[in-house]
Every structure is written in structure tokens, then in C-alpha cells.
Design an enzyme around this catalytic site. Sequence first.
Site, PDB file in Angstrom:
ATOM      1  N   SER A  76       0.949  -1.321  -0.160  1.00 59.11           N
ATOM      2  CA  SER A  76      -0.012  -0.127   0.100  1.00 59.11           C
ATOM      3  C   SER A  76       0.920   1.192   0.064  1.00 59.11           C
ATOM      4  O   SER A  76       1.584   1.511   1.004  1.00 59.11           O
ATOM      5  CB  SER A  76      -0.913   0.146   1.248  1.00 59.11           C
ATOM      6  OG  SER A  76      -1.487   1.452   1.320  1.00 59.11           O
TER       7      SER A  76
ATOM      8  N   HIS B 109      -0.892  -1.179  -4.372  1.00 65.66           N
ATOM      9  CA  HIS B 109      -2.484  -0.870  -3.721  1.00 65.66           C
ATOM     10  C   HIS B 109      -2.385   0.705  -3.534  1.00 65.66           C
ATOM     11  O   HIS B 109      -1.646   1.310  -2.912  1.00 65.66           O
ATOM     12  CB  HIS B 109      -2.351  -1.804  -2.459  1.00 65.66           C
ATOM     13  CG  HIS B 109      -3.875  -1.591  -1.933  1.00 65.66           C
ATOM     14  ND1 HIS B 109      -4.916  -2.190  -2.082  1.00 65.66           N
ATOM     15  CD2 HIS B 109      -4.331  -0.833  -0.942  1.00 65.66           C
ATOM     16  CE1 HIS B 109      -5.890  -2.040  -1.347  1.00 65.66           C
ATOM     17  NE2 HIS B 109      -5.502  -1.109  -0.524  1.00 65.66           N
TER      18      HIS B 109
ATOM     19  N   ASP C  88      -4.493   3.623  -2.000  1.00 65.58           N
ATOM     20  CA  ASP C  88      -5.661   3.824  -0.952  1.00 65.58           C
ATOM     21  C   ASP C  88      -6.315   5.247  -1.125  1.00 65.58           C
ATOM     22  O   ASP C  88      -5.508   6.361  -0.894  1.00 65.58           O
ATOM     23  CB  ASP C  88      -5.314   3.595   0.604  1.00 65.58           C
ATOM     24  CG  ASP C  88      -5.037   2.336   0.823  1.00 65.58           C
ATOM     25  OD1 ASP C  88      -6.292   1.469   0.600  1.00 65.58           O
ATOM     26  OD2 ASP C  88      -4.363   1.857   1.429  1.00 65.58           O
TER      27      ASP C  88
ATOM     28  N   MET D 284      -8.794   7.812   0.124  1.00 59.81           N
ATOM     29  CA  MET D 284      -9.754   8.272   1.396  1.00 59.81           C
ATOM     30  C   MET D 284     -10.203   9.697   1.323  1.00 59.81           C
ATOM     31  O   MET D 284      -9.762  10.654   0.728  1.00 59.81           O
ATOM     32  CB  MET D 284      -8.778   8.440   2.532  1.00 59.81           C
ATOM     33  CG  MET D 284      -8.348   6.832   2.721  1.00 59.81           C
ATOM     34  SD  MET D 284      -7.128   6.845   4.225  1.00 59.81           S
ATOM     35  CE  MET D 284      -6.876   5.145   4.129  1.00 59.81           C
TER      36      MET D 284
ATOM     37  N   HIS E 114      -8.318   1.086  -4.443  1.00 58.12           N
ATOM     38  CA  HIS E 114      -9.253   1.129  -3.390  1.00 58.12           C
ATOM     39  C   HIS E 114      -9.635   2.161  -2.799  1.00 58.12           C
ATOM     40  O   HIS E 114      -9.224   2.932  -2.217  1.00 58.12           O
ATOM     41  CB  HIS E 114      -8.811   0.265  -2.252  1.00 58.12           C
ATOM     42  CG  HIS E 114      -9.333  -0.038  -0.783  1.00 58.12           C
ATOM     43  ND1 HIS E 114      -8.699   0.061   0.435  1.00 58.12           N
ATOM     44  CD2 HIS E 114     -10.573   0.143  -0.623  1.00 58.12           C
ATOM     45  CE1 HIS E 114      -9.860  -0.149   1.246  1.00 58.12           C
ATOM     46  NE2 HIS E 114     -10.814  -0.098   0.507  1.00 58.12           N
TER      47      HIS E 114
ATOM     48  N   MET F 294     -12.129   4.481  -0.619  1.00 65.76           N
ATOM     49  CA  MET F 294     -13.122   4.524   0.597  1.00 65.76           C
ATOM     50  C   MET F 294     -13.571   6.071   0.378  1.00 65.76           C
ATOM     51  O   MET F 294     -13.312   6.980   1.215  1.00 65.76           O
ATOM     52  CB  MET F 294     -12.039   4.431   1.535  1.00 65.76           C
ATOM     53  CG  MET F 294     -11.603   3.241   1.920  1.00 65.76           C
ATOM     54  SD  MET F 294     -10.110   2.869   2.769  1.00 65.76           S
ATOM     55  CE  MET F 294      -8.747   3.044   1.519  1.00 65.76           C
TER      56      MET F 294
ATOM     57  N   MET G  34     -11.636  -6.113   4.839  1.00 65.68           N
ATOM     58  CA  MET G  34     -10.959  -4.950   5.726  1.00 65.68           C
ATOM     59  C   MET G  34     -10.456  -6.063   6.955  1.00 65.68           C
ATOM     60  O   MET G  34     -11.571  -6.397   7.723  1.00 65.68           O
ATOM     61  CB  MET G  34     -11.537  -4.023   5.848  1.00 65.68           C
ATOM     62  CG  MET G  34     -11.574  -3.079   4.635  1.00 65.68           C
ATOM     63  SD  MET G  34     -10.061  -2.533   3.970  1.00 65.68           S
ATOM     64  CE  MET G  34      -9.175  -1.844   5.316  1.00 65.68           C
TER      65      MET G  34
ATOM     66  N   GLY H  44      -9.007   3.796   7.218  1.00 62.47           N
ATOM     67  CA  GLY H  44      -8.811   5.080   7.489  1.00 62.47           C
ATOM     68  C   GLY H  44      -7.066   5.447   7.595  1.00 62.47           C
ATOM     69  O   GLY H  44      -6.662   6.163   7.210  1.00 62.47           O
TER      70      GLY H  44
ATOM     71  N   GLY I 188      -0.912   0.876   9.687  1.00 63.89           N
ATOM     72  CA  GLY I 188      -0.113   0.704  10.764  1.00 63.89           C
ATOM     73  C   GLY I 188      -0.963   0.455  12.175  1.00 63.89           C
ATOM     74  O   GLY I 188      -0.932   0.304  13.189  1.00 63.89           O
TER      75      GLY I 188
ATOM     76  N   ASP J 124      -6.971  -6.536   3.821  1.00 66.19           N
ATOM     77  CA  ASP J 124      -6.005  -5.328   3.732  1.00 66.19           C
ATOM     78  C   ASP J 124      -6.249  -4.765   5.460  1.00 66.19           C
ATOM     79  O   ASP J 124      -7.159  -4.428   5.681  1.00 66.19           O
ATOM     80  CB  ASP J 124      -6.764  -4.137   2.752  1.00 66.19           C
ATOM     81  CG  ASP J 124      -6.392  -2.932   2.844  1.00 66.19           C
ATOM     82  OD1 ASP J 124      -5.150  -2.587   3.354  1.00 66.19           O
ATOM     83  OD2 ASP J 124      -7.060  -2.213   1.897  1.00 66.19           O
ATOM     84  N   GLY J 125      -4.943  -4.435   5.839  1.00 66.13           N
ATOM     85  CA  GLY J 125      -4.949  -3.953   7.117  1.00 66.13           C
ATOM     86  C   GLY J 125      -4.017  -4.798   8.213  1.00 66.13           C
ATOM     87  O   GLY J 125      -4.656  -6.020   8.396  1.00 66.13           O
ATOM     88  N   GLY J 126      -3.089  -4.336   8.667  1.00 62.29           N
ATOM     89  CA  GLY J 126      -2.378  -5.090   9.992  1.00 62.29           C
ATOM     90  C   GLY J 126      -1.622  -6.494   9.392  1.00 62.29           C
ATOM     91  O   GLY J 126      -1.370  -7.400  10.086  1.00 62.29           O
TER      92      GLY J 126
ATOM     93  N   GLY K  22       0.991  -2.210   4.010  1.00 61.77           N
ATOM     94  CA  GLY K  22       1.426  -1.115   4.051  1.00 61.77           C
ATOM     95  C   GLY K  22       2.843  -0.767   4.884  1.00 61.77           C
ATOM     96  O   GLY K  22       4.043  -0.931   4.346  1.00 61.77           O
ATOM     97  N   SER K  23       2.574  -0.512   6.136  1.00 64.97           N
ATOM     98  CA  SER K  23       3.820  -0.384   7.192  1.00 64.97           C
ATOM     99  C   SER K  23       4.648  -1.336   7.383  1.00 64.97           C
ATOM    100  O   SER K  23       5.810  -1.294   7.320  1.00 64.97           O
ATOM    101  CB  SER K  23       3.172   0.089   8.604  1.00 64.97           C
ATOM    102  OG  SER K  23       2.213  -0.883   8.853  1.00 64.97           O
TER     103      SER K  23
HETATM  104  C1  DX5 Z   1      -6.507   1.157   5.497  1.00 66.33           C
HETATM  105  C2  DX5 Z   1      -5.691   0.969   4.120  1.00 66.33           C
HETATM  106  C3  DX5 Z   1      -4.706  -0.203   4.290  1.00 66.33           C
HETATM  107  C4  DX5 Z   1      -3.804   0.418   4.852  1.00 66.33           C
HETATM  108  C5  DX5 Z   1      -2.662  -0.781   5.243  1.00 66.33           C
HETATM  109  O1  DX5 Z   1      -7.785   2.370   5.472  1.00 66.33           O
HETATM  110  O2  DX5 Z   1      -6.935   0.732   3.333  1.00 66.33           O
HETATM  111  O3  DX5 Z   1      -4.355  -0.404   2.834  1.00 66.33           O
HETATM  112  O4  DX5 Z   1      -2.856   1.235   4.252  1.00 66.33           O
HETATM  113  O5  DX5 Z   1      -1.777  -0.494   5.998  1.00 66.33           O
HETATM  114  P1  DX5 Z   1      -1.141  -1.320   7.061  1.00 66.33           P
HETATM  115  O6  DX5 Z   1      -0.425  -2.484   6.366  1.00 66.33           O
HETATM  116  O7  DX5 Z   1      -0.086  -0.447   7.607  1.00 66.33           O
HETATM  117  O8  DX5 Z   1      -2.085  -1.810   7.985  1.00 66.33           O
HETATM  118 ZN    ZN Z   2      -6.627  -0.530   1.104  1.00 65.92          ZN
END
Ligand code: DX5
Ligand code: ZN
Length: 233
Positions: A21, A45, A47, A49, A79, A81, A150, A155, A158, A188-190, A210-211
Site C-alpha cells: 500500500s 495498492h 488507498d 480516502m 481501493h 474509500m 478489511m 482510515g 499501521g 487489507d490492514g495489519g 503498508g507499514s
Molecule cells: C486502511 C488502508 C490500508 C492500509 C494498510 O484504510 O486501506 O491499505 O494502508 O496499511 P497497514 O498494512 O500498515 O495496516
Molecule cells: Zn486499502
Amino acid sequence: MAGPLQLKELKKERGILISPSLLSADVLNMERHIGELKGEADWLHVDIMDGHFVPNLSYGPALVKALRKRYPQAFLDVHIMVEPAEDFLDMFLSAGPSLLTVHLEAAKHIHRALQRIKDAGVLAGVSINPGTAAEPLTPVLHMADLVLVMSVNPGYGGQSFIEETLDKVRWLFRVRGEHGWGYLIEMDGGVGPKNVARIAEAGCDVVVAGSAVFGQPEPSEVIKEMRRSVQRG
Ligand code: DX5
Ligand code: ZN
């Protein structure tokens, strides 16, 4: 551009598809960060927002357009949002995504939204937040190219992986087999090297990270480690 069938083959060959991401990349050094992936990432990816559907603002269609121009062959996993999702479809579709994923919760007419994406020749994804059950997706599962579960509340990057969301992946995997549906399942996420094997084991085809990837000194090594971890099982 790869269609759903080629993606399935690619996934079989690689064990899992990894979509870093860009939300976690430094905006002023995005090109350098993408270069640091050294071709190890399957997708990119993006994102988007809106500060309304989710409590944060990120990028707009200009970034997708610039990425497409700079990386004509890249698989851009976009993606959105944003709410109402329908009002933003045209601007993102014309920016050159490979896959465009909209939230079930952000579209009044999810069936129509997915159909519009497909009619534009783009792969259509549908996403659900951690607080949304997977069953309401049933009427559109036959037409979805991807379902994004998700695993954090959208949002921010990390955040910690929400374990219970894996049950939705298991359900989506099971009903896909029962009905012969063709969607890929993405989380997606964590996600990172520590939990990716369990996620793949539950039936997930694509993970966003992402992180775990961009926060590290050697992003390409993290991707390799994630892939090795899935192959080891
Ligand atoms: C959250 C995003 C994710 C996020 C993932 O709203 O859609 O794509 O960037 O980041 P990590 O991998 O750091 O949770
Ligand atoms: Zn995403």
C-alpha cells in the site's frame, strides 16, 4: 492487462499475491519507494480516502493517472474509500486502474457500481469493513472479480489486524467453491510476515501490506519473506 483467470494462475504459482500500500510510502519519494520493491510486488495498492466515509484524506485520481503513465505495465489495485462511491467512479475509471474496489457500505447501488466498473473494462472489487458481515455480499458475488475483506477499520495504516475478520475469508472461500464463483479474496490492514501464512491458510489470495513493507529498510526483502512464509505454510 491480466484478467481474472490469469490472476488465478499467477496466484497458484506464487502462493499469495502481495499488494504493497502506497499509503505508507513517503509521498515526496514515491518513485524511489516503488523502485525499492525491486519487482517483488505483484500489485500496487492505492488507498483513496475522502475524509467522510473514512476519517482521513489521502490521494485522488491524479496519483492513479501518474502511476499508470510512469508504470504502464503495473497492476494498479485501487481501493476507493469514498462516499457516495458512484459519484467518483468515472474519474477513477478514466485514470487507468487495473482493479477498482468500492465499499458495499459506500454505494447505494452496489450492483450497478460493479457493473459500471466491468463495462469500463476494469476488474471490479467489492469491499466490506470489519463491522459488516459477508453474507450481504451474496447477490453480487457472481459478478465480483475480487472481494476485499478489511482487517482493520479503514482510515489509517499501521493498525492491528482484527483476528475475527478471518472468519469472513473462510466463508467467502467456501461459498466460492460451492457455487463455482471466480472472485479473488483480498485482505487489507495489519498484514505482515508474522500473520500472512495464517491468512493464506484461511483462503486469502491477495494481501495488502503498508507499514510492514514501506516502513522497513529493505521492502523487497519483506515481500520475499512474506512469500516464503506462505510457501512454508
Ligand atoms: C486502511 C488502508 C490500508 C492500509 C494498510 O484504510 O486501506 O491499505 O494502508 O496499511 P497497514 O498494512 O500498515 O495496516
Ligand atoms: Zn486499502
